[in-house]
Enzyme design. Sequence first.
Site, PDB file in Angstrom:
ATOM      1  N   ASP A 129     -37.407  93.730 109.419  1.00 21.96           N
ATOM      2  CA  ASP A 129     -36.317  92.750 109.447  1.00 21.96           C
ATOM      3  C   ASP A 129     -36.922  91.355 109.323  1.00 21.96           C
ATOM      4  O   ASP A 129     -38.025  91.116 109.815  1.00 21.96           O
ATOM      5  CB  ASP A 129     -35.502  92.857 110.735  1.00 21.96           C
ATOM      6  N   CYS A 162     -25.705 106.127  92.472  1.00 17.36           N
ATOM      7  CA  CYS A 162     -24.874 107.134  91.795  1.00 17.36           C
ATOM      8  C   CYS A 162     -23.391 106.814  91.911  1.00 17.36           C
ATOM      9  O   CYS A 162     -22.620 107.009  90.973  1.00 17.36           O
ATOM     10  CB  CYS A 162     -25.142 108.521  92.386  1.00 17.36           C
ATOM     11  N   CYS A 196     -27.399 109.301  95.190  1.00 21.66           N
ATOM     12  CA  CYS A 196     -28.088 108.155  95.761  1.00 21.66           C
ATOM     13  C   CYS A 196     -27.105 106.987  95.838  1.00 21.66           C
ATOM     14  O   CYS A 196     -25.950 107.104  95.432  1.00 21.66           O
ATOM     15  CB  CYS A 196     -29.324 107.794  94.930  1.00 21.66           C
ATOM     16  N   ASN A 250     -26.312  94.289 103.838  1.00 23.35           N
ATOM     17  CA  ASN A 250     -26.022  93.759 102.502  1.00 23.35           C
ATOM     18  C   ASN A 250     -26.436  94.779 101.447  1.00 23.35           C
ATOM     19  O   ASN A 250     -27.317  95.610 101.666  1.00 23.35           O
ATOM     20  CB  ASN A 250     -26.726  92.418 102.271  1.00 23.35           C
ATOM     21  N   CYS A 302     -17.084  84.590 108.835  1.00 24.45           N
ATOM     22  CA  CYS A 302     -18.082  85.645 109.040  1.00 24.45           C
ATOM     23  C   CYS A 302     -17.374  86.987 109.206  1.00 24.45           C
ATOM     24  O   CYS A 302     -16.172  87.045 109.461  1.00 24.45           O
ATOM     25  CB  CYS A 302     -18.939  85.354 110.272  1.00 24.45           C
ATOM     26  N   LYS A 349     -36.472  89.364 115.271  1.00 26.12           N
ATOM     27  CA  LYS A 349     -35.819  90.570 115.788  1.00 26.12           C
ATOM     28  C   LYS A 349     -36.805  91.720 115.972  1.00 26.12           C
ATOM     29  O   LYS A 349     -36.707  92.481 116.943  1.00 26.12           O
ATOM     30  CB  LYS A 349     -34.681  90.989 114.854  1.00 26.12           C
TER      31      LYS A 349
END
Length: 398
Positions: free
Chosen positions: A100, A225, A222, A180, A246, A123
């Site tokens: 991270d 796909c 995957c 994300n 947010c 983190k």
Amino acid sequence: MATVEELKLRIRELENELIKSKQKQSDAEHNIRPKIEQMSAEVVDSNPYSRLMALKRMGIVQDYEKIRSFAVAVVGVGGVGSVTAEMLTRCGIGKLLLFDYDKVELANMNRLFFQPHQAGLSKVEAAQHTLRNINPDVAFETHNYNITTMDNFTHFMDRVSHGGLEEGKPVDLILSCVDNFEARMAINTACNELGQIWMESGVSENAVSGHIQLIIPGETACFACAPPLVVAANIDEKTLKRDGVCAASLPTTMGVVAGLLVQNVLKYLLGFGTVSYYLGYNAMQDFFPSMAMKANPQCDDRHCRRQQDEYKKKEAERPKQEVVQEEEEVVHEDNEWGIELVSEVTEAELQDASGPIPDLPEGITVAYTIPEKDGGSGETVEETEQSLEELMAQMKKI
């Protein structure tokens, strides 16, 4: 004169040194238990593994101590990833690799795991410090960078392919807990290229639904796909973010998804129960859809298509097992009175009431067929010049 990149690198090194010195000071203040060389099923207050080993005694898991031989990489140590890492640590996993690039913020406190005094720390380092206090038997490896950049992606691939419990061996599983699509696609690309099995997880933007997914390169779909619309449309997701807005976040949903993910990990690694290929969670209706998705032969990822070809070759070479059909047990062998069941509908009537079977894809059948319309059934009664009274008189004579 040093460049901007060199200065940034130096700042990162100094920050890591500061974190490590704080951790050493904190470790000295806290009483960390000594390492336990071997898991024991002895039921005593000082044994942290007694309730885990009870799974073996109850016949759920054959060899729970095997969990110490696995290395798992967790990418994304946020709301789902931090809780996932904590659960695996408490379960006694052999090694955890944490990836991270973000820092702990007070805005993270609505989620689980992190504490206010850790604000400002990276983190991965904050997580490692807390997790080592929980279970010092687990080996940790932390990487504080963004895996989507070129150099970091190369290093990420190197660590997941050589950073196993035994140095030089690959990790046993990669867990995607990122928030994300760019990072998900990076993990997907790496796993397809390496042939690495991984599990993907996510929580919706409104915080009331989530999912987990087991991805086996070449065998199951995957992430490329069947990509989400934002990926399929080649939209830059950074342009979708607005200042002052947010995504919602609930610790309950994060905890549920993390629990489902780790449960699936344990079943996969220790070989018990049914491993879910895809499991969704809808908090509004308490709905848990489950399914399996086949790989897309036209996938945009060339490594995925290569893995599919290799999987098909392995399946073709695998010896086919003959399925022996068991004979139905006869309930009543004797039929002294010669009783038989006779259908009230003849074969000819059944054919007349049925229509042609349509051409359908393999695996799909129809419950019934629609009979073709009879051309003669549309005939109408011929017109007559007789009055209503005359017709009624004829009906009375019948």
